[in-house]
Design an enzyme around this catalytic site. Sequence first.
Site, PDB file in Angstrom:
ATOM      1  N   GLU A 223       7.906  -3.266  -8.257  1.00  0.00           N
ATOM      2  CA  GLU A 223       6.571  -2.658  -8.750  1.00  0.00           C
ATOM      3  C   GLU A 223       6.377  -1.706  -7.503  1.00  0.00           C
ATOM      4  O   GLU A 223       5.940  -1.979  -6.577  1.00  0.00           O
ATOM      5  CB  GLU A 223       5.665  -3.832  -8.719  1.00  0.00           C
ATOM      6  CG  GLU A 223       5.607  -4.887  -9.700  1.00  0.00           C
ATOM      7  CD  GLU A 223       5.470  -4.347 -11.095  1.00  0.00           C
ATOM      8  OE1 GLU A 223       4.361  -3.516 -11.113  1.00  0.00           O
ATOM      9  OE2 GLU A 223       5.848  -5.324 -11.971  1.00  0.00           O
ATOM     10  N   CYS A 257      -2.608   1.007  -5.710  1.00  0.00           N
ATOM     11  CA  CYS A 257      -1.359   1.589  -6.322  1.00  0.00           C
ATOM     12  C   CYS A 257      -1.606   2.357  -7.562  1.00  0.00           C
ATOM     13  O   CYS A 257      -0.737   3.652  -7.957  1.00  0.00           O
ATOM     14  CB  CYS A 257      -0.089   0.545  -6.684  1.00  0.00           C
ATOM     15  SG  CYS A 257      -0.804  -0.638  -7.753  1.00  0.00           S
TER      16      CYS A 257
HETATM   17  P1  NAD Z   1       5.779  -0.770   1.874  1.00  0.00           P
HETATM   18  O1  NAD Z   1       6.744  -0.673   0.936  1.00  0.00           O
HETATM   19  O2  NAD Z   1       5.990  -0.325   2.972  1.00  0.00           O
HETATM   20  O3  NAD Z   1       5.980  -2.550   2.129  1.00  0.00           O
HETATM   21  C1  NAD Z   1       6.055  -3.636   1.093  1.00  0.00           C
HETATM   22  C2  NAD Z   1       6.746  -4.846   1.777  1.00  0.00           C
HETATM   23  O4  NAD Z   1       8.007  -4.389   2.180  1.00  0.00           O
HETATM   24  C3  NAD Z   1       6.068  -5.289   2.942  1.00  0.00           C
HETATM   25  O5  NAD Z   1       5.996  -6.825   2.898  1.00  0.00           O
HETATM   26  C4  NAD Z   1       6.873  -4.885   4.138  1.00  0.00           C
HETATM   27  O6  NAD Z   1       6.915  -5.747   5.023  1.00  0.00           O
HETATM   28  C5  NAD Z   1       8.414  -4.750   3.472  1.00  0.00           C
HETATM   29  N1  NAD Z   1       8.966  -3.615   3.959  1.00  0.00           N
HETATM   30  C6  NAD Z   1       8.506  -2.562   4.575  1.00  0.00           C
HETATM   31  N2  NAD Z   1       9.575  -1.707   4.971  1.00  0.00           N
HETATM   32  C7  NAD Z   1      10.730  -2.368   4.683  1.00  0.00           C
HETATM   33  C8  NAD Z   1      12.345  -2.188   4.764  1.00  0.00           C
HETATM   34  N3  NAD Z   1      12.677  -1.042   5.340  1.00  0.00           N
HETATM   35  N4  NAD Z   1      13.089  -3.079   4.499  1.00  0.00           N
HETATM   36  C9  NAD Z   1      12.561  -4.316   3.716  1.00  0.00           C
HETATM   37  N5  NAD Z   1      11.260  -4.517   3.753  1.00  0.00           N
HETATM   38  C10 NAD Z   1      10.497  -3.660   4.043  1.00  0.00           C
HETATM   39  O7  NAD Z   1       4.344  -0.881   0.989  1.00  0.00           O
HETATM   40  P2  NAD Z   1       3.033  -0.980   1.551  1.00  0.00           P
HETATM   41  O8  NAD Z   1       2.673   0.189   2.536  1.00  0.00           O
HETATM   42  O9  NAD Z   1       2.897  -2.500   2.003  1.00  0.00           O
HETATM   43  O10 NAD Z   1       2.335  -0.734   0.278  1.00  0.00           O
HETATM   44  C11 NAD Z   1       1.892   0.463  -0.313  1.00  0.00           C
HETATM   45  C12 NAD Z   1       2.858   0.877  -1.381  1.00  0.00           C
HETATM   46  O11 NAD Z   1       2.896  -0.058  -2.351  1.00  0.00           O
HETATM   47  C13 NAD Z   1       2.186   1.934  -2.091  1.00  0.00           C
HETATM   48  O12 NAD Z   1       3.328   3.031  -2.531  1.00  0.00           O
HETATM   49  C14 NAD Z   1       1.787   1.527  -3.569  1.00  0.00           C
HETATM   50  O13 NAD Z   1       1.643   2.361  -4.469  1.00  0.00           O
HETATM   51  C15 NAD Z   1       2.760   0.531  -3.606  1.00  0.00           C
HETATM   52  N6  NAD Z   1       2.187  -0.709  -4.560  1.00  0.00           N
HETATM   53  C16 NAD Z   1       2.622  -0.920  -5.715  1.00  0.00           C
HETATM   54  C17 NAD Z   1       1.988  -1.575  -6.535  1.00  0.00           C
HETATM   55  C18 NAD Z   1       2.351  -1.917  -7.998  1.00  0.00           C
HETATM   56  O14 NAD Z   1       2.041  -2.952  -8.643  1.00  0.00           O
HETATM   57  N7  NAD Z   1       3.423  -1.276  -8.582  1.00  0.00           N
HETATM   58  C19 NAD Z   1       0.974  -2.388  -6.158  1.00  0.00           C
HETATM   59  C20 NAD Z   1       0.522  -2.254  -4.826  1.00  0.00           C
HETATM   60  C21 NAD Z   1       1.071  -1.279  -3.934  1.00  0.00           C
END
Ligand code: NAD
Length: 468
Positions: A223, A257
């Site tokens: 997602e 998002c």
């Molecule tokens: P992110 O991808 O930075 O982090 C998400 C999760 O991944 C966190 O738990 C984080 O600890 C982990 N993570 C981060 N970097 C990682 C890595 N290198 N390796 C493994 N795990 C890692 O996202 P965010 O900043 O928490 O959220 C914002 C993003 O999420 C935006 O792009 C938004 O559009 C998206 N989002 C999508 C939805 C959806 O339903 N499609 C919903 C909410 C947010």
Amino acid sequence: MARSPSHLASEPHSLDAKALVESQRAWFETRVTLPLEWRREQLHALDRAARKYEAEILAALKSDLSKSPEEAYLTEVGSIYGELKGALKNVKAWMKPRKGSAPLVIQPARAYQYVEPLGVTLIISPWNYPYQLAIAPLIGALAAGCTAVVKPSELSPATSRVLAQMLGDAFPPEVVSVVEGGVEASQALLAERWDLIFFTGGTSVGRVVAQAAAKHLTPTVLELGGKSPCIIDRSADLEVTARRIAWGKYVNAGQTCIAPDYVLIPPELKGRFTELVQKAVQSFYGADASTSSDYGRIVSTRHFERVSALAADGKVAFGGERDASSRYFAPTVITDASLSSPLMQDEIFGPLLPLVDCPSVDDAIRFVRARPKPLALYSFARDAAVNERVLRETSSGGAVTNDVCVHFAAEGLPFGGVGESGLGGYHGQSSFDAFSHKKSVVKRPFALDMKLRYPPYTGKLSLFKRFL
Ligand code: NAD
């Protein structure tokens, strides 16, 4: 059932991901998760825990993101009760074998899809709706008869803490565990073999997850995010359009998002539209949004700086005020940004709304098609044929006509992205399906063992041609 969270799960530094997966796998292998009663019990336990911890959850969301309790209930807490209610009501029907058709050539036979739990699953969630986006997938996991390890975001630490307490209180760690921690913990978990990884986050981290999953050929639901456009046609009711876009853009200070990322608008409507967005913002948050308890804050200093840098492109039509110490960034509209600027290239994820001149719907469709497929697309027109054309000629994870974001609340519809905005969907039955394998099953009797299919085939071609 209530126990404290396992030491494995609650202390990131002592995380033994392998032991955690093994303990859940051993539990899953007992087959205790298969019956309807077990699944219902888990959903009831989750419902009880959600209600018991509601005040703590609302306080944590206030602390992490300055969400007002009303907004937090509207966009996070309430929808979880709805999902739980739907799952409790329907899980029995979802679990039943689904009938398929058995063609004449394999008769006598009956065909089914047996729906079985995938097994031991990992749910990684982001910080922007840190409660909803951790618990909604978990409902699917438990309804489907899976165990789950939940890894919430380190950027919403208060909510992560409450999730660990609440789920530790409701479930033994071999059924549900919470791992608090950041990238390191996430990567330690991703190195293990799971039966499903359900990831919500940014597209670049989505690629990291997909690569880790490839090692074990683990199925994934991704997602992700991206730039969700609004297309405004000349026939649109501009006032309602502006109010709805302003709500979707500035709720949670733009950190949504499916927030409208930018607006494609005929140039002559730009001035009026900007005035109407400003009017809507003032009616929501007063003349100074920094004094409104309903307006959120940017999650971290790094993100505050990122949003500030994005705002350097184009002209600020209104807004732009900010305060680094409180991470306040005012609702802002920007015009004349270059299409090659970071503002128009990256997902904004903040309260900046760029307006892009787009003389016709045809141009708007071309604009959208030339870019990665968005998570959501919003088309505004009184002329239904225009909206229909946009729906049919663009591809996006989801879409809404004459409003924004509300498809998220339509539980009967799968929510998810396409292409770079994601893979797979969930909500309602789709959540159950995401955590299930649909096994094709054909049941045959021993009687009537037609010899036609067995060699020797000499002389049978004309019969095959007749029946196949
Ligand atoms: P992110 O991808 O930075 O982090 C998400 C999760 O991944 C966190 O738990 C984080 O600890 C982990 N993570 C981060 N970097 C990682 C890595 N290198 N390796 C493994 N795990 C890692 O996202 P965010 O900043 O928490 O959220 C914002 C993003 O999420 C935006 O792009 C938004 O559009 C998206 N989002 C999508 C939805 C959806 O339903 N499609 C919903 C909410 C947010």
